[in-house]
Design an enzyme around this catalytic site. Structure first.
Site, PDB file in Angstrom:
ATOM      1  N   TYR A 102       0.727  -1.091   0.114  1.00 37.76           N
ATOM      2  CA  TYR A 102      -0.067  -0.142  -0.048  1.00 37.76           C
ATOM      3  C   TYR A 102       0.805   1.213  -0.182  1.00 37.76           C
ATOM      4  O   TYR A 102       1.889   1.123   0.748  1.00 37.76           O
ATOM      5  CB  TYR A 102      -1.045  -0.024   1.324  1.00 37.76           C
ATOM      6  CG  TYR A 102      -1.591   1.272   1.369  1.00 37.76           C
ATOM      7  CD1 TYR A 102      -3.000   1.380   1.037  1.00 37.76           C
ATOM      8  CD2 TYR A 102      -1.044   2.381   1.907  1.00 37.76           C
ATOM      9  CE1 TYR A 102      -3.622   2.575   1.047  1.00 37.76           C
ATOM     10  CE2 TYR A 102      -1.924   3.609   2.067  1.00 37.76           C
ATOM     11  CZ  TYR A 102      -2.995   3.637   1.759  1.00 37.76           C
ATOM     12  OH  TYR A 102      -3.618   4.795   1.590  1.00 37.76           O
ATOM     13  N   GLU A 190      -4.062   7.288  -3.541  1.00 32.58           N
ATOM     14  CA  GLU A 190      -3.505   5.960  -3.089  1.00 32.58           C
ATOM     15  C   GLU A 190      -3.482   4.906  -4.182  1.00 32.58           C
ATOM     16  O   GLU A 190      -4.150   5.078  -5.156  1.00 32.58           O
ATOM     17  CB  GLU A 190      -4.292   5.450  -1.983  1.00 32.58           C
ATOM     18  CG  GLU A 190      -5.592   5.109  -2.158  1.00 32.58           C
ATOM     19  CD  GLU A 190      -6.100   4.299  -0.765  1.00 32.58           C
ATOM     20  OE1 GLU A 190      -5.734   4.886   0.529  1.00 32.58           O
ATOM     21  OE2 GLU A 190      -7.169   3.986  -0.828  1.00 32.58           O
TER      22      GLU A 190
END
Ligand code: GDP
Ligand code: MN
Length: 379
Positions: A102, A190
């Site tokens: 991530y 993101e």
């Protein structure tokens, strides 16, 4: 403003981040054609909605060939994810994933800076990681004067990958993500997953970007990416009526003039044990039509049990608000109780108009909020 994944992917790609190709389809036939164009091999079919957790909801499916891609598209198109209907799917070549990390940047109010967050435990369970094992997420507040410095990026990248080539690639991606984040006026950007593939490459397989609405005026090319059909209908209606409106989960509909007073009103609703159904600022202008639009939007929400008007008239005139309320309620009768607090400019006239129309108006804010909460509860 939320972007779709395919739009966010385009932005990242333009900033030099490795993102697999892909195209958007609105029909099953288009989805099949894209899969064929991509070579007929394995593809991933992905719901394009403004919601996370598509994978868990069945909105991301791997297909071995174009026929399977078409079958998945048939299932995903029209499906509902977090009360949003899927109207588009992205079809992209399937990556052979070895690991999922991530990488994300948000504007952090506490440090008043963009914060870069990375975790080697990426993928669909990142929320759980954040809740249960927050130590697996590394955070870095970026000094906007200098941006992300190369050694900072590499330091974080080394928490993701032992392989130095992969770490360098990830550091480069972080740098580019930060540049993209700034360039588009994002409040969040993101990549999840940032994947490594069996052949060792690092690529962004999912992208999410939220644009700060205040940045849209000076970025018409970004504003043009808005997909109103994917927004909550109440928010679209409010935007068109020139109201600042945010839908919330409670039962007390709030109609307030001024953002500060709207915030204070929501605080007070909570303080007295209620839950606001929305944030709504009718603004500082004197315009009964805005009140009509506001009431229309609030009453369209089935979870609203009581409506609270909280008006502190400065530029907003009490008589205009009162006329708006009378006008709106004569057009469509209210099914829920209305509590009105009205003070300030032309207060007497406003109260007179309301009283004549059979409404009562309070001047004390605490009293009005208490009543609204009580009536929402009783309803
Ligand atoms: P999200 O659930 O809305 O975040 O959607 P994602 O695009 O992140 O997809 C969810 C999950 O599907 C990912 O975490 C991957 O595990 C898987 N996935 C997505 N794209 C691919 C792909 O190209 N190949 C493989 N093998 N899995 C994928
Ligand atoms: Mn994802």
């Amino acid at each position: 403003m939320n972007l779709h994944e395919y739009q966010a992917r385009d932005i990242l790609r333009r900033h030099g981040i490795p993102v697999p190709p892909g195209e958007v389809a609105t029909t099953v036939a288009e989805a099949r054609a894209i899969a064929v164009r991509l070579g007929g091999g394995p593809v991933v079919v992905k719901a394009q909605v403004h919601a996370g957790g598509r994978g868990k909801a069945g909105g991301v499916k791997l297909a071995a060939n174009a026929d399977e891609a078409a079958a998945h598209a048939a299932k995903i198109l029209g499906m509902t994810i977090k009360s949003l209907t899927v109207r588009q799917v992205l079809v992209a070549p399937a990556a052979d994933i070895a690991s999922e990390s991530y990488v994300g940047i948000i504007v952090d109010r506490t440090s008043q800076r963009p914060v870069l967050m990375v975790s080697a435990a990426g993928g669909i369970d990142i929320e759980e990681v954040a809740a249960k094992t927050p130590e697996k997420i590394h955070r870095l507040a970026i000094d906007p004067r200098y941006g992300l410095l190369p050694h900072q990026g590499l330091g974080l990248a080394l928490t993701l990958y032992r392989d130095i080539a992969q770490a360098r690639a990830a550091a480069d991606i972080m740098q580019r993500l930060y540049t993209a984040f700034y360039a588009v006026g994002a409040s969040l950007a993101e990549i999840n997953p940032l994947a490594t593939t069996r052949d060792g490459a690092v690529a962004a397989l999912d992208a999410k970007i939220v644009i700060d609405d205040n940045e849209l005026e000076r970025r018409p090319e970004i504003a043009a990416l808005r997909d109103s059909s994917a927004d909550a209908p109440s928010e679209v209606a409010a935007r068109e009526a020139g109201l600042t409106f945010i839908k919330l989960d409670g039962t007390v509909g709030c109609c307030v003039n001024g953002a500060g007073l709207a915030m204070a009103t929501m605080d007070l609703v909570k303080y007295y044990g209620g839950e606001p159904a929305n944030f709504l600022d009718i603004g500082g202008s004197s315009n009964p039509q805005k009140v009509v639009s506001a009431l229309r939007i609030i009453t369209a929400d089935p979870s609203v049990r009581a409506i609270l008007f909280n008006i502190f008239g400065g530029i907003t005139r009490g008589d205009d608000v009162a006329n708006g309320i009378v006008q709106a309620t004569s057009g469509f009768p209210l099914k829920v109780p209305l509590v009105i607090r009205l003070t300030g400019t032309n207060q007497e006239l406003g109260v007179q108009i309301l009283t004549q129309a059979g409404f009562s108006a309070l001047t004390d804010m605490d009293e009005a909020v208490k009543q609204a909460v009580a009536r929402a509860r009783a309803a």
